[in-house]
Scaffold this active site. Structure first.
Site, PDB file in Angstrom:
ATOM      1  CG  HIS A   1      -5.814  12.498   4.583  1.00 46.42           C
ATOM      2  ND1 HIS A   1      -7.082  12.056   5.066  1.00 46.42           N
ATOM      3  CD2 HIS A   1      -5.064  11.650   3.797  1.00 46.42           C
ATOM      4  CE1 HIS A   1      -7.098  10.719   4.690  1.00 46.42           C
ATOM      5  NE2 HIS A   1      -5.621  10.362   3.725  1.00 46.42           N
TER       6      HIS A   1
ATOM      7  CE  LYS B   1      -9.140   2.254   1.055  1.00 42.40           C
ATOM      8  NZ  LYS B   1      -9.033   2.773   1.485  1.00 42.40           N
TER       9      LYS B   1
ATOM     10  NE  ARG C   1      -1.272   5.870   7.056  1.00 38.89           N
ATOM     11  CZ  ARG C   1      -2.265   5.638   7.271  1.00 38.89           C
ATOM     12  NH1 ARG C   1      -3.187   5.993   8.019  1.00 38.89           N
ATOM     13  NH2 ARG C   1      -2.397   4.713   6.880  1.00 38.89           N
TER      14      ARG C   1
ATOM     15  CB  SER D   1      -9.997   7.638   6.329  1.00 34.34           C
ATOM     16  OG  SER D   1      -8.879   8.563   5.914  1.00 34.34           O
TER      17      SER D   1
HETATM   18  N1  COA Z   1      -2.875  10.958   7.781  1.00 35.35           N
HETATM   19  C1  COA Z   1      -3.503  10.272   7.516  1.00 35.35           C
HETATM   20  N2  COA Z   1      -3.919   8.801   7.123  1.00 35.35           N
HETATM   21  C2  COA Z   1      -3.751   8.878   6.146  1.00 35.35           C
HETATM   22  C3  COA Z   1      -2.541   8.993   6.062  1.00 35.35           C
HETATM   23  C4  COA Z   1      -1.899   9.744   6.293  1.00 35.35           C
HETATM   24  N3  COA Z   1      -1.156  10.767   5.523  1.00 35.35           N
HETATM   25  N4  COA Z   1      -2.360   9.021   4.836  1.00 35.35           N
HETATM   26  C5  COA Z   1      -3.180   7.356   4.101  1.00 35.35           C
HETATM   27  N5  COA Z   1      -4.086   7.599   5.446  1.00 35.35           N
HETATM   28  C6  COA Z   1      -5.249   6.096   5.526  1.00 35.35           C
HETATM   29  C7  COA Z   1      -5.936   6.438   4.419  1.00 35.35           C
HETATM   30  O1  COA Z   1      -6.850   7.568   5.106  1.00 35.35           O
HETATM   31  C8  COA Z   1      -6.814   5.562   4.431  1.00 35.35           C
HETATM   32  O2  COA Z   1      -7.127   4.993   5.551  1.00 35.35           O
HETATM   33  P1  COA Z   1      -8.368   3.331   4.896  1.00 35.35           P
HETATM   34  O3  COA Z   1      -7.859   2.504   4.593  1.00 35.35           O
HETATM   35  O4  COA Z   1      -8.795   3.731   6.994  1.00 35.35           O
HETATM   36  O5  COA Z   1      -9.512   4.534   4.645  1.00 35.35           O
HETATM   37  C9  COA Z   1      -5.738   4.344   4.242  1.00 35.35           C
HETATM   38  O6  COA Z   1      -4.527   5.696   5.022  1.00 35.35           O
HETATM   39  C10 COA Z   1      -5.116   3.899   2.685  1.00 35.35           C
HETATM   40  O7  COA Z   1      -4.617   4.647   2.040  1.00 35.35           O
HETATM   41  P2  COA Z   1      -4.415   5.277   0.738  1.00 35.35           P
HETATM   42  O8  COA Z   1      -3.071   4.329   0.688  1.00 35.35           O
HETATM   43  O9  COA Z   1      -4.096   6.694   0.183  1.00 35.35           O
HETATM   44  O10 COA Z   1      -5.253   4.532   0.087  1.00 35.35           O
HETATM   45  P3  COA Z   1      -7.071   5.095  -0.169  1.00 35.35           P
HETATM   46  O11 COA Z   1      -7.782   3.990  -1.198  1.00 35.35           O
HETATM   47  O12 COA Z   1      -6.848   6.875   0.317  1.00 35.35           O
HETATM   48  O13 COA Z   1      -6.043   5.417  -1.982  1.00 35.35           O
HETATM   49  C11 COA Z   1      -5.182   4.706  -4.278  1.00 35.35           C
HETATM   50  C12 COA Z   1      -4.847   4.543  -2.829  1.00 35.35           C
HETATM   51  C13 COA Z   1      -6.054   6.335  -4.393  1.00 35.35           C
HETATM   52  C14 COA Z   1      -3.307   6.496  -4.403  1.00 35.35           C
HETATM   53  C15 COA Z   1      -4.523   4.174  -4.648  1.00 35.35           C
HETATM   54  O14 COA Z   1      -6.107   2.779  -3.860  1.00 35.35           O
HETATM   55  C16 COA Z   1      -5.036   4.423  -6.051  1.00 35.35           C
HETATM   56  O15 COA Z   1      -4.159   4.521  -7.125  1.00 35.35           O
HETATM   57  N6  COA Z   1      -5.771   3.925  -7.044  1.00 35.35           N
HETATM   58  C17 COA Z   1      -5.831   4.081  -8.761  1.00 35.35           C
HETATM   59  C18 COA Z   1      -5.995   2.246  -9.803  1.00 35.35           C
HETATM   60  C19 COA Z   1      -4.263   2.359  -9.779  1.00 35.35           C
HETATM   61  O16 COA Z   1      -3.919   3.167 -10.524  1.00 35.35           O
HETATM   62  N7  COA Z   1      -3.583   1.334  -8.832  1.00 35.35           N
HETATM   63  C20 COA Z   1      -2.203   1.370  -9.144  1.00 35.35           C
HETATM   64  C21 COA Z   1      -2.112   0.367  -9.876  1.00 35.35           C
HETATM   65  S1  COA Z   1      -2.298  -1.251  -9.350  1.00 35.35           S
END
Ligand code: COA
Length: 163
Positions: free
Chosen positions: A17, A41, A90, A128
């Protein structure tokens, strides 16, 4: 003035991140790191702790601001004058999910672009949940999260043990 949003649960923030934040801050005039209150979550670290951890690792980046929000990403973007969403990729599995998200967000807010950065190969295996699992089982997470985050997590564990 380009305002870019990098959002996630950051439970906790990893080295992967931070790499995306540092690189994103070079592209954006202002980069907002949006910690989402995700109802799907159950986080291990509180929002306040996650915010403090991110603040400590981004203190050297003057154009990075941290915020907490809930609801739709597109609504946050509308209300806060966000020009684009930043995401890290990734692997190919990420791509399938990300393309769907990018298209939905563009439907919800017209012209809301999503910009992708390829995760540095050093961090392509980090997530994460992996960090949380190693941490909860007493393993070393120093290679997976920035030093300040690792110190913060250690301090929280000691506080828990003292209770
Ligand atoms: N390096 C390391 N880890 C990474 C990474 C990176 N570059 N990119 C993503 N990850 C990991 C995250 O830590 C997370 O780990 P985990 O699931 O093991 O805890 C996983 O990959 C998924 O990451 P991400 O897709 O970013 O999920 P998130 O829950 O952190 O965030 C949002 C997702 C916030 C972007 C998404 O839920 C969202 O937009 N929510 C708002 C509701 C909405 O508007 N939805 C769209 C319409 S349906």
């Amino acid at each position: 003035m380009k305002k870019i949003l990098y959002s996630g649960t950051f439970d906790p923030l990893t080295r992967g991140h931070l790499d995306i934040i540092e690189r994103g801050s070079r592209i954006a005039d202002e980069l907002v790191v949006g910690i989402i209150r995700n109802p799907n979550k159950v986080p291990v670290f509180s929002l306040e702790d996650r915010k403090k951890m991110i603040e400590s690792v981004t203190a050297h980046l003057p154009n990075v601001r941290i915020d907490i929000f809930e609801g739709l990403l597109a609504d946050y973007a509308k209300q806060n004058g966000i020009d684009a969403i930043l995401r890290g990729l990734r692997c190919t599995v990420d791509f399938e999910y990300e393309i769907q998200m990018a298209q939905i967000n563009c439907k919800l807010k017209k012209d809301l672009e999503t910009v992708f950065l390829m995760t540095d190969e050093k961090y392509s295996f980090i997530s994460s949940s992996m960090v949380r699992e190693i941490y909860s089982l007493g393993g070393e997470v120093d290679d997976l999260v920035p030093q300040q985050v690792s110190d913060y997590m250690e301090a929280l564990k000691l506080k828990e043990e003292e209770k």
